[in-house]
Design a protein around this motif. Sequence first.
Motif, PDB file in Angstrom:
ATOM      1  N   LYS A   1       7.741  -3.851   6.835  1.00 24.23           N
ATOM      2  CA  LYS A   1       7.073  -4.811   7.721  1.00 24.23           C
ATOM      3  C   LYS A   1       6.125  -5.708   6.942  1.00 24.23           C
ATOM      4  O   LYS A   1       5.970  -6.891   7.229  1.00 24.23           O
ATOM      5  CB  LYS A   1       6.312  -4.050   8.806  1.00 24.23           C
ATOM      6  CG  LYS A   1       5.788  -4.910   9.919  1.00 24.23           C
ATOM      7  CD  LYS A   1       6.159  -4.319  11.272  1.00 24.23           C
ATOM      8  CE  LYS A   1       5.591  -5.153  12.386  1.00 24.23           C
ATOM      9  NZ  LYS A   1       6.534  -6.095  12.932  1.00 24.23           N
ATOM     10  N   ARG A   2       5.491  -5.146   5.917  1.00 24.31           N
ATOM     11  CA  ARG A   2       4.511  -5.898   5.127  1.00 24.31           C
ATOM     12  C   ARG A   2       5.180  -6.911   4.200  1.00 24.31           C
ATOM     13  O   ARG A   2       4.597  -7.934   3.867  1.00 24.31           O
ATOM     14  CB  ARG A   2       3.664  -4.907   4.312  1.00 24.31           C
ATOM     15  CG  ARG A   2       2.407  -5.482   3.705  1.00 24.31           C
ATOM     16  CD  ARG A   2       1.437  -4.397   3.292  1.00 24.31           C
ATOM     17  NE  ARG A   2       1.989  -3.480   2.316  1.00 24.31           N
ATOM     18  CZ  ARG A   2       2.148  -2.164   2.525  1.00 24.31           C
ATOM     19  NH1 ARG A   2       1.816  -1.627   3.683  1.00 24.31           N
ATOM     20  NH2 ARG A   2       2.633  -1.387   1.586  1.00 24.31           N
ATOM     21  N   ASN A   3       6.399  -6.628   3.771  1.00 22.63           N
ATOM     22  CA  ASN A   3       7.026  -7.452   2.729  1.00 22.63           C
ATOM     23  C   ASN A   3       8.218  -8.284   3.191  1.00 22.63           C
ATOM     24  O   ASN A   3       8.745  -9.086   2.417  1.00 22.63           O
ATOM     25  CB  ASN A   3       7.457  -6.550   1.565  1.00 22.63           C
ATOM     26  CG  ASN A   3       6.283  -5.925   0.853  1.00 22.63           C
ATOM     27  OD1 ASN A   3       5.603  -6.583   0.069  1.00 22.63           O
ATOM     28  ND2 ASN A   3       6.009  -4.659   1.121  1.00 22.63           N
ATOM     29  N   LEU A   4       8.641  -8.113   4.434  1.00 24.04           N
ATOM     30  CA  LEU A   4       9.773  -8.882   4.953  1.00 24.04           C
ATOM     31  C   LEU A   4       9.336  -9.732   6.140  1.00 24.04           C
ATOM     32  O   LEU A   4       8.523  -9.286   6.949  1.00 24.04           O
ATOM     33  CB  LEU A   4      10.896  -7.928   5.383  1.00 24.04           C
ATOM     34  CG  LEU A   4      11.550  -7.114   4.261  1.00 24.04           C
ATOM     35  CD1 LEU A   4      12.583  -6.144   4.830  1.00 24.04           C
ATOM     36  CD2 LEU A   4      12.176  -8.013   3.210  1.00 24.04           C
ATOM     37  N   PRO A   5       9.848 -10.956   6.276  1.00 22.95           N
ATOM     38  CA  PRO A   5      10.813 -11.582   5.359  1.00 22.95           C
ATOM     39  C   PRO A   5      10.183 -11.886   3.993  1.00 22.95           C
ATOM     40  O   PRO A   5       9.003 -12.197   3.906  1.00 22.95           O
ATOM     41  CB  PRO A   5      11.204 -12.866   6.093  1.00 22.95           C
ATOM     42  CG  PRO A   5      10.069 -13.157   7.012  1.00 22.95           C
ATOM     43  CD  PRO A   5       9.495 -11.842   7.412  1.00 22.95           C
TER      44      PRO A   5
ATOM     45  N   LEU B   1      11.785 -11.795  -8.008  1.00 20.52           N
ATOM     46  CA  LEU B   1      10.765 -12.716  -7.531  1.00 20.52           C
ATOM     47  C   LEU B   1       9.646 -12.017  -6.773  1.00 20.52           C
ATOM     48  O   LEU B   1       8.493 -12.402  -6.847  1.00 20.52           O
ATOM     49  CB  LEU B   1      11.426 -13.775  -6.628  1.00 20.52           C
ATOM     50  CG  LEU B   1      10.550 -14.965  -6.226  1.00 20.52           C
ATOM     51  CD1 LEU B   1      10.097 -15.763  -7.451  1.00 20.52           C
ATOM     52  CD2 LEU B   1      11.294 -15.876  -5.261  1.00 20.52           C
ATOM     53  N   GLY B   2       9.967 -10.985  -6.030  1.00 27.27           N
ATOM     54  CA  GLY B   2       8.956 -10.280  -5.235  1.00 27.27           C
ATOM     55  C   GLY B   2       8.034  -9.438  -6.096  1.00 27.27           C
ATOM     56  O   GLY B   2       8.479  -8.791  -7.058  1.00 27.27           O
ATOM     57  N   SER B   3       6.761  -9.414  -5.757  1.00 24.00           N
ATOM     58  CA  SER B   3       5.790  -8.599  -6.473  1.00 24.00           C
ATOM     59  C   SER B   3       6.163  -7.125  -6.376  1.00 24.00           C
ATOM     60  O   SER B   3       6.643  -6.658  -5.335  1.00 24.00           O
ATOM     61  CB  SER B   3       4.391  -8.814  -5.886  1.00 24.00           C
ATOM     62  OG  SER B   3       3.495  -7.826  -6.356  1.00 24.00           O
ATOM     63  N   VAL B   4       5.963  -6.387  -7.457  1.00 27.28           N
ATOM     64  CA  VAL B   4       6.274  -4.948  -7.427  1.00 27.28           C
ATOM     65  C   VAL B   4       5.089  -4.142  -6.922  1.00 27.28           C
ATOM     66  O   VAL B   4       5.172  -2.923  -6.790  1.00 27.28           O
ATOM     67  CB  VAL B   4       6.706  -4.445  -8.834  1.00 27.28           C
ATOM     68  CG1 VAL B   4       7.989  -5.122  -9.275  1.00 27.28           C
ATOM     69  CG2 VAL B   4       5.607  -4.649  -9.858  1.00 27.28           C
ATOM     70  N   ASP B   5       3.991  -4.808  -6.640  1.00 25.50           N
ATOM     71  CA  ASP B   5       2.807  -4.144  -6.100  1.00 25.50           C
ATOM     72  C   ASP B   5       2.924  -4.101  -4.581  1.00 25.50           C
ATOM     73  O   ASP B   5       2.469  -4.985  -3.867  1.00 25.50           O
ATOM     74  CB  ASP B   5       1.540  -4.907  -6.524  1.00 25.50           C
ATOM     75  CG  ASP B   5       0.276  -4.211  -6.043  1.00 25.50           C
ATOM     76  OD1 ASP B   5       0.360  -3.026  -5.699  1.00 25.50           O
ATOM     77  OD2 ASP B   5      -0.796  -4.865  -6.013  1.00 25.50           O
ATOM     78  N   LEU B   6       3.560  -3.037  -4.081  1.00 27.59           N
ATOM     79  CA  LEU B   6       3.804  -2.923  -2.652  1.00 27.59           C
ATOM     80  C   LEU B   6       2.632  -2.312  -1.910  1.00 27.59           C
ATOM     81  O   LEU B   6       2.616  -2.262  -0.711  1.00 27.59           O
ATOM     82  CB  LEU B   6       5.079  -2.087  -2.399  1.00 27.59           C
ATOM     83  CG  LEU B   6       6.373  -2.629  -3.000  1.00 27.59           C
ATOM     84  CD1 LEU B   6       7.520  -1.691  -2.696  1.00 27.59           C
ATOM     85  CD2 LEU B   6       6.664  -4.018  -2.468  1.00 27.59           C
TER      86      LEU B   6
END
Length: 205
Positions: A92-96, A200-205
Amino acid sequence: MAELVRIYPDNPDFRLLRKITKDMRDGALVIYPTDTVYGLGCDINNKSALEKVAQLRGVKLEKANFSFICEDLSNLSDYVSQIDSRTFKILKRNLPGPYTFILPGNNNLPTVFKKKKTVGIRVPDNSIATGLVHALGNPIISTSIRDEDEVIEYTTDPSLILEKWEKQVDYVIDGGYGGNIASTIIDLTGDEPILVREGLGSVDL
């Protein structure tokens, strides 16, 4: 020969998307923009189209690691087995966004993918990609468009994509120049998230 269709990401023409997805239900292959690189996709429910995509990528369909492009997280329960609240919060935090999340698959996967235990889920932050899914009414199977060039891994110019793929696909959607960095792939099937590919997406989830 592929048809080049210009669609503006700020205000996608839904009539054009409906026209394209009508043909996708009949097996059409489409190259379209995402929030990362251009993707090659087809209707998840059309087996002959799935086989064509696998053939173009040089892989066996049953073993192919294609992404499922979804409009939002409401599609998850269709193909993903029950996930815990921590995993759902990460999604939920990272999508879209520019991520592919590997999740445990369930028994509702299309027949050709029944033997796969996991599924890669994408919800791109791109209105053309999600508009296609919305118009189609179900997810799209997708794989990134790669380039044979040793320096440029992904073609970003839709006219060059058309030049290369015009005899192999039915539509190339021109949504402007694409990116050249693929999505970040995170495996969420275990106790802790595992980075499979940094993109492209940050790996810091």
